[in-house]
Design a protein around this motif. Sequence first.
Motif, PDB file in Angstrom:
ATOM      1  N   LYS A  51     -14.460   8.923  -4.807  1.00 34.74           N
ATOM      2  CA  LYS A  51     -15.085   9.684  -5.892  1.00 34.74           C
ATOM      3  C   LYS A  51     -15.747   8.742  -6.903  1.00 34.74           C
ATOM      4  N   PHE A  52     -15.123   7.592  -7.112  1.00 31.94           N
ATOM      5  CA  PHE A  52     -15.670   6.591  -8.039  1.00 31.94           C
ATOM      6  C   PHE A  52     -17.012   6.095  -7.484  1.00 31.94           C
ATOM      7  N   LYS A  53     -17.003   5.870  -6.168  1.00 30.90           N
ATOM      8  CA  LYS A  53     -18.221   5.381  -5.504  1.00 30.90           C
ATOM      9  C   LYS A  53     -19.357   6.403  -5.647  1.00 30.90           C
ATOM     10  N   ASN A  54     -18.995   7.680  -5.556  1.00 30.04           N
ATOM     11  CA  ASN A  54     -20.013   8.729  -5.608  1.00 30.04           C
ATOM     12  C   ASN A  54     -20.287   9.253  -7.024  1.00 30.04           C
ATOM     13  N   GLU A  61     -10.781   7.744 -15.602  1.00 29.88           N
ATOM     14  CA  GLU A  61      -9.973   8.464 -14.598  1.00 29.88           C
ATOM     15  C   GLU A  61      -9.382   7.469 -13.585  1.00 29.88           C
ATOM     16  N   VAL A  62     -10.201   6.479 -13.221  1.00 29.51           N
ATOM     17  CA  VAL A  62      -9.707   5.488 -12.255  1.00 29.51           C
ATOM     18  C   VAL A  62      -8.551   4.708 -12.865  1.00 29.51           C
ATOM     19  N   LEU A  63      -8.676   4.388 -14.140  1.00 21.66           N
ATOM     20  CA  LEU A  63      -7.615   3.618 -14.805  1.00 21.66           C
ATOM     21  C   LEU A  63      -6.310   4.385 -14.883  1.00 21.66           C
ATOM     22  N   ILE A  64      -6.372   5.675 -15.208  1.00 21.27           N
ATOM     23  CA  ILE A  64      -5.097   6.408 -15.304  1.00 21.27           C
ATOM     24  C   ILE A  64      -4.508   6.647 -13.909  1.00 21.27           C
ATOM     25  N   HIS A 101      -9.291  -6.479 -11.006  1.00 26.39           N
ATOM     26  CA  HIS A 101      -8.579  -5.530 -10.135  1.00 26.39           C
ATOM     27  C   HIS A 101      -7.230  -6.132  -9.738  1.00 26.39           C
ATOM     28  N   ASP A 102      -6.162  -5.336  -9.893  1.00 29.81           N
ATOM     29  CA  ASP A 102      -4.871  -5.945  -9.532  1.00 29.81           C
ATOM     30  C   ASP A 102      -3.976  -5.079  -8.654  1.00 29.81           C
ATOM     31  N   ILE A 103      -4.450  -3.906  -8.256  1.00 28.36           N
ATOM     32  CA  ILE A 103      -3.562  -3.015  -7.495  1.00 28.36           C
ATOM     33  C   ILE A 103      -3.267  -3.607  -6.112  1.00 28.36           C
ATOM     34  N   LEU A 107       0.258  -5.171  -4.491  1.00 25.52           N
ATOM     35  CA  LEU A 107       0.841  -4.751  -3.199  1.00 25.52           C
ATOM     36  C   LEU A 107       1.127  -5.973  -2.325  1.00 25.52           C
ATOM     37  N   VAL A 108       0.171  -6.903  -2.333  1.00 26.90           N
ATOM     38  CA  VAL A 108       0.373  -8.143  -1.562  1.00 26.90           C
ATOM     39  C   VAL A 108       1.656  -8.828  -2.050  1.00 26.90           C
ATOM     40  N   LYS A 109       1.815  -8.875  -3.361  1.00 34.66           N
ATOM     41  CA  LYS A 109       3.017  -9.501  -3.936  1.00 34.66           C
ATOM     42  C   LYS A 109       4.292  -8.821  -3.428  1.00 34.66           C
ATOM     43  N   ALA A 147      -9.826 -10.743  -4.126  1.00 35.94           N
ATOM     44  CA  ALA A 147     -11.099 -10.424  -4.804  1.00 35.94           C
ATOM     45  C   ALA A 147     -11.561  -9.042  -4.387  1.00 35.94           C
ATOM     46  N   LEU A 148     -12.032  -8.273  -5.353  1.00 36.43           N
ATOM     47  CA  LEU A 148     -12.513  -6.909  -5.057  1.00 36.43           C
ATOM     48  C   LEU A 148     -14.007  -6.760  -5.295  1.00 36.43           C
ATOM     49  N   LEU A 149     -14.617  -7.793  -5.835  1.00 39.58           N
ATOM     50  CA  LEU A 149     -16.032  -7.683  -6.175  1.00 39.58           C
ATOM     51  C   LEU A 149     -16.841  -8.690  -5.348  1.00 39.58           C
ATOM     52  N   THR A 150     -17.983  -8.251  -4.851  1.00 39.67           N
ATOM     53  CA  THR A 150     -18.839  -9.183  -4.107  1.00 39.67           C
ATOM     54  C   THR A 150     -19.311 -10.311  -5.035  1.00 39.67           C
ATOM     55  N   GLY A 177      -8.220 -12.564   0.587  1.00 40.72           N
ATOM     56  CA  GLY A 177      -8.296 -11.169   1.017  1.00 40.72           C
ATOM     57  C   GLY A 177      -8.845 -10.298  -0.091  1.00 40.72           C
ATOM     58  N   GLY A 178      -8.961  -9.016   0.198  1.00 44.27           N
ATOM     59  CA  GLY A 178      -9.557  -8.065  -0.746  1.00 44.27           C
ATOM     60  C   GLY A 178     -10.684  -7.339  -0.041  1.00 44.27           C
ATOM     61  N   ALA A 179     -11.029  -6.153  -0.552  1.00 45.66           N
ATOM     62  CA  ALA A 179     -11.947  -5.264   0.168  1.00 45.66           C
ATOM     63  C   ALA A 179     -13.256  -5.912   0.661  1.00 45.66           C
ATOM     64  N   PRO A 180     -13.963  -6.731  -0.128  1.00 47.01           N
ATOM     65  CA  PRO A 180     -15.241  -7.247   0.380  1.00 47.01           C
ATOM     66  C   PRO A 180     -15.104  -8.505   1.251  1.00 47.01           C
ATOM     67  N   THR A 195      -6.677 -12.120   5.734  1.00 45.01           N
ATOM     68  CA  THR A 195      -5.986 -10.949   6.297  1.00 45.01           C
ATOM     69  C   THR A 195      -6.528  -9.694   5.605  1.00 45.01           C
ATOM     70  N   PRO A 196      -6.624  -8.594   6.341  1.00 49.68           N
ATOM     71  CA  PRO A 196      -7.265  -7.405   5.788  1.00 49.68           C
ATOM     72  C   PRO A 196      -6.392  -6.542   4.892  1.00 49.68           C
ATOM     73  N   ASP A 197      -5.076  -6.662   5.010  1.00 45.70           N
ATOM     74  CA  ASP A 197      -4.226  -5.794   4.182  1.00 45.70           C
ATOM     75  C   ASP A 197      -2.967  -6.531   3.737  1.00 45.70           C
ATOM     76  N   ALA A 198      -2.220  -5.864   2.866  1.00 46.92           N
ATOM     77  CA  ALA A 198      -1.071  -6.514   2.235  1.00 46.92           C
ATOM     78  C   ALA A 198       0.023  -6.862   3.256  1.00 46.92           C
ATOM     79  N   SER A 200      -0.272  -7.510   6.513  1.00 48.55           N
ATOM     80  CA  SER A 200      -0.605  -8.660   7.363  1.00 48.55           C
ATOM     81  C   SER A 200      -0.690  -9.940   6.537  1.00 48.55           C
ATOM     82  N   ALA A 201      -1.004  -9.815   5.236  1.00 44.75           N
ATOM     83  CA  ALA A 201      -0.995 -11.004   4.372  1.00 44.75           C
ATOM     84  C   ALA A 201       0.435 -11.562   4.290  1.00 44.75           C
ATOM     85  N   ALA A 202       1.405 -10.660   4.171  1.00 42.78           N
ATOM     86  CA  ALA A 202       2.801 -11.095   4.077  1.00 42.78           C
ATOM     87  C   ALA A 202       3.256 -11.754   5.383  1.00 42.78           C
TER      88      ALA A 202
HETATM   89 CO1  B1M Z   1     -13.535  -1.287  -9.614  1.00 43.13          CO
HETATM   90  N1  B1M Z   1     -14.814  -1.589  -8.188  1.00 43.13           N
HETATM   91  N2  B1M Z   1     -14.777  -2.072 -10.901  1.00 43.13           N
HETATM   92  N3  B1M Z   1     -12.214  -0.809 -10.930  1.00 43.13           N
HETATM   93  N4  B1M Z   1     -12.652  -0.325  -8.263  1.00 43.13           N
HETATM   94  C1  B1M Z   1     -14.377  -1.276  -6.822  1.00 43.13           C
HETATM   95  C2  B1M Z   1     -13.734  -2.497  -6.174  1.00 43.13           C
HETATM   96  C3  B1M Z   1     -15.739  -0.845  -6.137  1.00 43.13           C
HETATM   97  C4  B1M Z   1     -15.741  -1.053  -4.619  1.00 43.13           C
HETATM   98  C5  B1M Z   1     -16.053   0.624  -6.522  1.00 43.13           C
HETATM   99  C6  B1M Z   1     -17.391   1.103  -5.977  1.00 43.13           C
HETATM  100  O1  B1M Z   1     -18.390   0.888  -6.594  1.00 43.13           O
HETATM  101  N5  B1M Z   1     -17.381   1.710  -4.847  1.00 43.13           N
HETATM  102  C7  B1M Z   1     -16.777  -1.739  -6.917  1.00 43.13           C
HETATM  103  C8  B1M Z   1     -17.071  -3.114  -6.305  1.00 43.13           C
HETATM  104  C9  B1M Z   1     -18.424  -3.169  -5.647  1.00 43.13           C
HETATM  105  C10 B1M Z   1     -18.615  -4.497  -5.015  1.00 43.13           C
HETATM  106  O2  B1M Z   1     -18.585  -5.525  -5.627  1.00 43.13           O
HETATM  107  N6  B1M Z   1     -18.821  -4.475  -3.714  1.00 43.13           N
HETATM  108  C11 B1M Z   1     -16.107  -1.834  -8.279  1.00 43.13           C
HETATM  109  C12 B1M Z   1     -16.790  -2.152  -9.484  1.00 43.13           C
HETATM  110  C13 B1M Z   1     -18.289  -2.308  -9.369  1.00 43.13           C
HETATM  111  C14 B1M Z   1     -16.124  -2.307 -10.712  1.00 43.13           C
HETATM  112  C15 B1M Z   1     -16.739  -2.657 -12.073  1.00 43.13           C
HETATM  113  C16 B1M Z   1     -17.822  -3.730 -12.058  1.00 43.13           C
HETATM  114  C17 B1M Z   1     -17.232  -1.302 -12.648  1.00 43.13           C
HETATM  115  C18 B1M Z   1     -17.958  -1.387 -13.964  1.00 43.13           C
HETATM  116  O3  B1M Z   1     -17.417  -1.802 -14.948  1.00 43.13           O
HETATM  117  N7  B1M Z   1     -19.213  -0.996 -13.882  1.00 43.13           N
HETATM  118  C19 B1M Z   1     -15.513  -3.112 -12.888  1.00 43.13           C
HETATM  119  C20 B1M Z   1     -15.251  -4.630 -12.734  1.00 43.13           C
HETATM  120  C21 B1M Z   1     -14.225  -5.136 -13.691  1.00 43.13           C
HETATM  121  C22 B1M Z   1     -13.802  -6.544 -13.310  1.00 43.13           C
HETATM  122  O4  B1M Z   1     -13.007  -6.713 -12.428  1.00 43.13           O
HETATM  123  N8  B1M Z   1     -14.398  -7.539 -13.944  1.00 43.13           N
HETATM  124  C23 B1M Z   1     -14.442  -2.330 -12.204  1.00 43.13           C
HETATM  125  C24 B1M Z   1     -13.302  -1.878 -12.865  1.00 43.13           C
HETATM  126  C25 B1M Z   1     -12.293  -1.141 -12.267  1.00 43.13           C
HETATM  127  C26 B1M Z   1     -11.132  -0.531 -13.046  1.00 43.13           C
HETATM  128  C27 B1M Z   1     -10.631  -1.440 -14.188  1.00 43.13           C
HETATM  129  C28 B1M Z   1     -11.561   0.797 -13.588  1.00 43.13           C
HETATM  130  C29 B1M Z   1     -10.090  -0.284 -11.889  1.00 43.13           C
HETATM  131  C30 B1M Z   1      -9.112  -1.462 -11.652  1.00 43.13           C
HETATM  132  C31 B1M Z   1      -7.727  -1.168 -12.195  1.00 43.13           C
HETATM  133  C32 B1M Z   1      -6.737  -2.172 -11.695  1.00 43.13           C
HETATM  134  O5  B1M Z   1      -6.857  -2.809 -10.662  1.00 43.13           O
HETATM  135  N9  B1M Z   1      -5.682  -2.315 -12.486  1.00 43.13           N
HETATM  136  C33 B1M Z   1     -11.012  -0.215 -10.670  1.00 43.13           C
HETATM  137  C34 B1M Z   1     -10.633   0.339  -9.434  1.00 43.13           C
HETATM  138  C35 B1M Z   1      -9.256   0.966  -9.365  1.00 43.13           C
HETATM  139  C36 B1M Z   1     -11.478   0.323  -8.297  1.00 43.13           C
HETATM  140  C37 B1M Z   1     -11.304   1.063  -6.933  1.00 43.13           C
HETATM  141  C38 B1M Z   1     -11.581   2.550  -7.198  1.00 43.13           C
HETATM  142  C39 B1M Z   1      -9.973   0.952  -6.260  1.00 43.13           C
HETATM  143  C40 B1M Z   1      -9.513  -0.481  -6.028  1.00 43.13           C
HETATM  144  C41 B1M Z   1      -8.075  -0.440  -5.586  1.00 43.13           C
HETATM  145  O6  B1M Z   1      -7.188  -0.704  -6.369  1.00 43.13           O
HETATM  146  N10 B1M Z   1      -7.847  -0.013  -4.328  1.00 43.13           N
HETATM  147  C42 B1M Z   1     -12.424   0.357  -6.049  1.00 43.13           C
HETATM  148  C43 B1M Z   1     -13.067   1.288  -5.045  1.00 43.13           C
HETATM  149  C44 B1M Z   1     -12.383   1.237  -3.689  1.00 43.13           C
HETATM  150  O7  B1M Z   1     -11.763   0.258  -3.327  1.00 43.13           O
HETATM  151  N11 B1M Z   1     -12.544   2.272  -2.936  1.00 43.13           N
HETATM  152  C45 B1M Z   1     -13.270  -0.325  -7.054  1.00 43.13           C
HETATM  153  C46 B1M Z   1      -6.511   0.138  -3.797  1.00 43.13           C
HETATM  154  C47 B1M Z   1      -5.981  -1.250  -3.368  1.00 43.13           C
HETATM  155  C48 B1M Z   1      -4.615  -1.054  -2.736  1.00 43.13           C
HETATM  156  O8  B1M Z   1      -6.891  -1.751  -2.396  1.00 43.13           O
HETATM  157  O9  B1M Z   1      -7.429  -3.835  -3.765  1.00 43.13           O
HETATM  158  O10 B1M Z   1      -8.672  -3.326  -1.594  1.00 43.13           O
HETATM  159  P1  B1M Z   1      -7.438  -3.276  -2.393  1.00 43.13           P
HETATM  160  O11 B1M Z   1      -6.302  -4.055  -1.644  1.00 43.13           O
HETATM  161  C49 B1M Z   1      -6.083  -3.880  -0.257  1.00 43.13           C
HETATM  162  C50 B1M Z   1      -6.822  -4.893   0.625  1.00 43.13           C
HETATM  163  O12 B1M Z   1      -8.102  -5.230   0.130  1.00 43.13           O
HETATM  164  C51 B1M Z   1      -5.853  -6.021   0.743  1.00 43.13           C
HETATM  165  O13 B1M Z   1      -4.569  -5.412   0.620  1.00 43.13           O
HETATM  166  C52 B1M Z   1      -4.628  -4.148  -0.012  1.00 43.13           C
HETATM  167  C53 B1M Z   1      -4.099  -3.047   0.906  1.00 43.13           C
HETATM  168  O14 B1M Z   1      -3.064  -3.386   1.692  1.00 43.13           O
HETATM  169  N12 B1M Z   1      -5.891  -7.149  -0.177  1.00 43.13           N
HETATM  170  C54 B1M Z   1      -5.543  -8.382   0.273  1.00 43.13           C
HETATM  171  C55 B1M Z   1      -6.149  -7.221  -1.491  1.00 43.13           C
HETATM  172  N13 B1M Z   1      -6.002  -8.481  -1.915  1.00 43.13           N
HETATM  173  C56 B1M Z   1      -5.628  -9.215  -0.862  1.00 43.13           C
HETATM  174  C57 B1M Z   1      -5.308 -10.575  -0.759  1.00 43.13           C
HETATM  175  C58 B1M Z   1      -4.921 -11.054   0.509  1.00 43.13           C
HETATM  176  C59 B1M Z   1      -4.887 -10.209   1.612  1.00 43.13           C
HETATM  177  C60 B1M Z   1      -5.181  -8.869   1.515  1.00 43.13           C
HETATM  178  O15 B1M Z   1      -4.599 -12.336   0.731  1.00 43.13           O
HETATM  179  C61 B1M Z   1      -4.456 -13.209  -0.339  1.00 43.13           C
END
Ligand code: B1M
Length: 212
Positions: A51-54, A61-64, A101-103, A107-109, A147-150, A177-180, A195-198, A200-202
């Motif tokens: 929903k955030f993407k769209n 809302e994402v923060l809460i 981003h720290d969620i 989880l990895v931790k 890392a979550l950001l490109t 690791g991290g989504a991108p 590693t793609p997820d938490a 497999s990272a462990a």
């Molecule tokens: Co942000 N955000 N965000 N965001 N956010 C994304 C990442 C994004 C994909 C949303 C989108 O546009 N579709 C996009 C990034 C685009 C890109 O770069 N490709 C984005 C953006 C653009 C931004 C901002 C720039 C928005 C703005 O301000 N305009 C901004 C950046 C702030 C900053 O960091 N400087 C921002 C801010 C935020 C919030 C603060 C609102 C909030 C973060 C809250 C928080 O983390 N405490 C937030 C959130 C929640 C998201 C989404 C919705 C969810 C991320 C998440 O927590 N997913 C996200 C969209 C999405 O992912 N669909 C998005 C759940 C989590 C469990 O998954 O972190 O991927 P993930 O972890 C996975 C794997 O990746 C892996 O394990 C986990 C699962 O098992 N993994 C590892 C993670 N780390 C690993 C390390 C490893 C191995 C595996 O080894 C060391």
Amino acid sequence: MEILNELSQFLQKGRLPKVKELVNQALEQGIDAKTILEDGLLAGMNVIGEKFKNNEVFVPEVLIAARAMNGGAEILKPHLVEAGVESKGTVVLGTIKGDLHDIGKNLVKMMMEGKGLTVIDLGVDVSPEQYIEAAREHNAQIIACSALLTTTMTEMKNVVDQVKASDLNGKVKIMIGGAPVTQSFCESIGADRYTPDAASAADAALELCISA
Ligand code: B1M
């Protein structure tokens, strides 16, 4: 399971007290912690992510929802972590510089601690110097970067380069690791493991610590 669906719905609304209540109820019903995490909490977070993407929901809302996710995951933590296991190695973990981003990192931790590893969590916005200092101080076998950001994933190359240029070269492995992040990115910057997820990272971290 109905309760997990309900959990996902309340997470999407960011209702922290209700999320905590449902996580506890699900545990009482004997549902295992990994299922609650994946089919309840993460399922809800995925919907929010879409929903955030769209542009259907926005940062508040994402923060809460994220706060509710972390609150629910905190309750699950002791159930995901094996109790009383002697440390099998030390990992310095953090979200890369410029990234808040720290969620996923949390989880990895949790998963790494579940494997009996000691995790030094440096939080978010971590510079290469901070990873290196902490790895030296704690005698870590691994530096793990999320890392979550490109735009910030490129900072991981600085971590690799600075570790290689330091006294830790050859002593500390770098996991990323991290989504991108992808395997080919990992290879291109010379990191040791992607590693793609938490979970497999462990597994990978434990393997690297055992072979260190
Ligand atoms: Co942000 N955000 N965000 N965001 N956010 C994304 C990442 C994004 C994909 C949303 C989108 O546009 N579709 C996009 C990034 C685009 C890109 O770069 N490709 C984005 C953006 C653009 C931004 C901002 C720039 C928005 C703005 O301000 N305009 C901004 C950046 C702030 C900053 O960091 N400087 C921002 C801010 C935020 C919030 C603060 C609102 C909030 C973060 C809250 C928080 O983390 N405490 C937030 C959130 C929640 C998201 C989404 C919705 C969810 C991320 C998440 O927590 N997913 C996200 C969209 C999405 O992912 N669909 C998005 C759940 C989590 C469990 O998954 O972190 O991927 P993930 O972890 C996975 C794997 O990746 C892996 O394990 C986990 C699962 O098992 N993994 C590892 C993670 N780390 C690993 C390390 C490893 C191995 C595996 O080894 C060391």
